[in-house]
Design an enzyme around this catalytic site. Structure first.
Site, PDB file in Angstrom:
ATOM      1  N   GLU A 209       9.187   9.059   0.279  1.00  0.00           N
ATOM      2  CA  GLU A 209      10.013  10.025  -0.459  1.00  0.00           C
ATOM      3  C   GLU A 209       9.597  11.448  -0.139  1.00  0.00           C
ATOM      4  O   GLU A 209      10.421  12.325   0.099  1.00  0.00           O
ATOM      5  CB  GLU A 209       9.871   9.810  -1.979  1.00  0.00           C
ATOM      6  CG  GLU A 209      10.382   8.479  -2.476  1.00  0.00           C
ATOM      7  CD  GLU A 209       9.317   7.394  -2.475  1.00  0.00           C
ATOM      8  OE1 GLU A 209       8.506   7.343  -1.534  1.00  0.00           O
ATOM      9  OE2 GLU A 209       9.307   6.589  -3.422  1.00  0.00           O
TER      10      GLU A 209
ATOM     11  N   ASN B  71      -2.891   6.338   6.609  1.00  0.00           N
ATOM     12  CA  ASN B  71      -4.054   6.882   7.304  1.00  0.00           C
ATOM     13  C   ASN B  71      -5.261   6.030   6.943  1.00  0.00           C
ATOM     14  O   ASN B  71      -5.346   5.522   5.810  1.00  0.00           O
ATOM     15  CB  ASN B  71      -4.270   8.337   6.840  1.00  0.00           C
ATOM     16  CG  ASN B  71      -5.248   9.077   7.714  1.00  0.00           C
ATOM     17  OD1 ASN B  71      -6.451   8.817   7.681  1.00  0.00           O
ATOM     18  ND2 ASN B  71      -4.747   9.977   8.514  1.00  0.00           N
TER      19      ASN B  71
HETATM   20  N1  THU Z   1       4.743   4.183  -1.049  1.00  0.00           N
HETATM   21  C1  THU Z   1       5.828   4.968  -0.783  1.00  0.00           C
HETATM   22  O1  THU Z   1       6.077   5.339   0.377  1.00  0.00           O
HETATM   23  N2  THU Z   1       6.611   5.322  -1.828  1.00  0.00           N
HETATM   24  C2  THU Z   1       6.395   4.959  -3.112  1.00  0.00           C
HETATM   25  O2  THU Z   1       7.056   5.446  -3.995  1.00  0.00           O
HETATM   26  C3  THU Z   1       5.384   3.968  -3.416  1.00  0.00           C
HETATM   27  C4  THU Z   1       4.380   3.723  -2.367  1.00  0.00           C
HETATM   28  C5  THU Z   1       3.886   3.797   0.069  1.00  0.00           C
HETATM   29  C6  THU Z   1       2.525   4.429   0.028  1.00  0.00           C
HETATM   30  C7  THU Z   1       1.734   3.447   0.862  1.00  0.00           C
HETATM   31  O3  THU Z   1       1.911   3.767   2.234  1.00  0.00           O
HETATM   32  C8  THU Z   1       2.412   2.104   0.593  1.00  0.00           C
HETATM   33  O4  THU Z   1       3.686   2.413   0.068  1.00  0.00           O
HETATM   34  C9  THU Z   1       1.668   1.222  -0.375  1.00  0.00           C
HETATM   35  O5  THU Z   1       1.357   1.891  -1.550  1.00  0.00           O
END
Ligand code: THU
Length: 159
Positions: free
Chosen positions: A74, A64
């Site tokens: 997750e 966003n």
């Molecule tokens: N992100 C995840 O989807 N899972 C994680 O465990 C680490 C980070 C995403 C959040 C954000 O959209 C992008 O990765 C960069 O931090």
């Protein structure tokens, strides 16, 4: 003074060493990275949740312009699974991340907030769930969220 040591158990597998069921779960997590909405980080994460009844729910990170309003893959996948099947425990979750035109070499590490949310699932259903962290070099498998979040805060902490 007493020094305490906390031990974490992690198994490192090659993809072919995993069961076909877990290979499929990882493949779905990898496919999900293609559905990520991550225009700000260009870091696409996919997650696939295997339920105890064999169903699989999957999700990806959703970003966003107001950064904290986004959600990790997750939690997107897990909350989707919990919302659809509130009475069925999660057996395992696979996570994969894609950045700079390739999947990560090393197994992806879930953020702290996701570890806490995964831990809530273990407490809610009173059974451990396995976490599969995909990397091109291999896959980390942990048998309980507690291995990723030692010294954790749970509902027991509130008693
Ligand atoms: N992100 C995840 O989807 N899972 C994680 O465990 C680490 C980070 C995403 C959040 C954000 O959209 C992008 O990765 C960069 O931090």
């Amino acid at each position: 003074m007493e020094k305490k040591t906390l031990v974490t158990h992690i198994c490192f597998y090659q993809f072919e060493e995993l069961s076909l069921e877990y290979q499929q779960l990882i493949s779905i997590a990898k496919e999900q990275t293609e559905k990520s909405y991550s225009p700000y980080s260009n870091f696409a994460v996919g997650a696939a949740v295997l339920m105890h009844n064999g169903e699989i729910f999957a999700g990806s990170n959703q970003e966003n312009a107001a950064y904290p309003s986004g959600l990790c893959a997750e939690r997107t996948a897990m909350f989707y699974a919990n919302a659809q099947r509130p009475d069925i425990p999660i057996r395992a979750i696979a996570i994969a991340a894609y950045a700079h035109n390739d999947f990560l070499e090393d197994p992806v590490a879930p953020c702290g907030a996701c570890r806490q949310a995964l831990l809530e699932n273990e407490g809610r259903f009173e059974q451990p769930l396995q976490i599969l962290l995909y990397g091109k070099k291999g896959i980390y498998v942990v048998d309980s969220v507690k291995d990723l979040l030692p010294l954790c805060f749970t509902k027991e902490s509130l008693q």
